[in-house]
Design an enzyme around this catalytic site. Structure first.
Site: not given
Length: 278
Positions: A30, A35
């Protein structure tokens, strides 16, 4: 270069044989810009970038959102390809835990404070899966975000105490223009909650300003800030001023500090922190 998707440990080890500069970015998928920032840091430092996507059941409590945790592999892989990752390791639970994981890593007592107080066993699960990933990938570098400050601290201790030959790189917290820290859980917020969620970071900034202007009554600052958010409808797990080097409650002798918070908007638990010096 095309992103390779590898779900098996044996295939990953075969692919990595002979690589002399490996960076690992562990995630639960996700993926968001926070990230991707970590992947870009890894790309700058290593010849081969491995991102793992594994929703680790060991770190979810009995009443937590394991089954509801978003799984968005196709979108994640597109983002990883664009960011320059070489490999995405996507093991199943059966691949990572073919039998019951009776051997666990027990983190230091600090793991039972802050986020660990509300999530018993959480950091045991984190430390155990990270140790497994380190053993599987054998990276030279691993990249983690500062938003999960307590997790980062525990993983650094894991590497130090087990003499692992891995450099831990910390990525700065990525934020929306409002200051809200990027998180996979932000997707659970409705529009009103998302607007209110900005207040968590603003509250932490006010605490930093207060301390840097000379207020050293840390327990009073913590209590007042918690009360302020509670009156606005938040459910506050903790607001805590700590030493950024030991993660113990800050004393007047500590100069490198971090203020950490966890609080809920509706059913969504948000965490944030700011490092600062006095």
């Amino acid at each position: 270069m095309t992103l390779q998707i590898i779900p098996e440990i044996s295939s990953l080890r075969a692919r990595l044989a002979g690589e002399n500069s490996i960076a690992l970015v562990p995630t639960m998928g996700n993926l968001h810009a926070g990230h991707i920032h970590l992947v870009e840091l890894a790309r700058q430092r290593a010849g081969c970038v491995v991102t793992s996507i594994f929703v680790n059941p060991l770190q979810f409590g009995a009443n937590e959102d394991l089954d509801n945790y978003p799984r968005t592999l196709a979108e994640d892989c597109a983002k990883l390809q664009a960011a320059g990752a070489d490999i995405v390791f996507t093991p199943s639970v059966q691949e990572m835990y073919p039998t019951t994981q009776t051997m666990r890593i027990t983190p230091p007592p600090i793991a039972n404070e802050l986020c660990g107080a509300a999530r018993p066993g959480h950091f045991d699960g984190v430390a155990t899966v990270v140790m497994k990933l380190f053993n599987i990938v054998q990276p030279h570098i691993a990249v983690f975000g500062k938003k999960d400050f307590q997790q980062l601290f525990i993983i650094r201790e894991l590497v130090r105490q087990f003499n692992l030959p891995i450099d831990i790189i910390a990525g700065e917290t990525q934020r929306e223009h409002t200051g809200l820290a990027l998180s996979s859980r932000n997707g659970y917020l409705n529009e009103g909650q998302k607007l209110e969620a900005q207040r968590l970071y603003r509250t932490l900034k006010l605490i930093v300003d207060n301390v840097q202007q000379g207020n050293r009554d840390y327990p009073a600052i913590e209590a007042q800030s918690s009360q302020y958010l509670t009156q606005l409808g938040w459910i506050v797990d903790y607001i805590s001023i700590r030493s950024s080097t030991t993660l113990l409650p800050a004393s007047l002798d500590d100069h490198n500090l971090v203020v950490l918070a966890a609080a809920r908007q509706g059913n969504t638990r948000l965490i944030d922190n700011i490092e600062f010096s006095v």
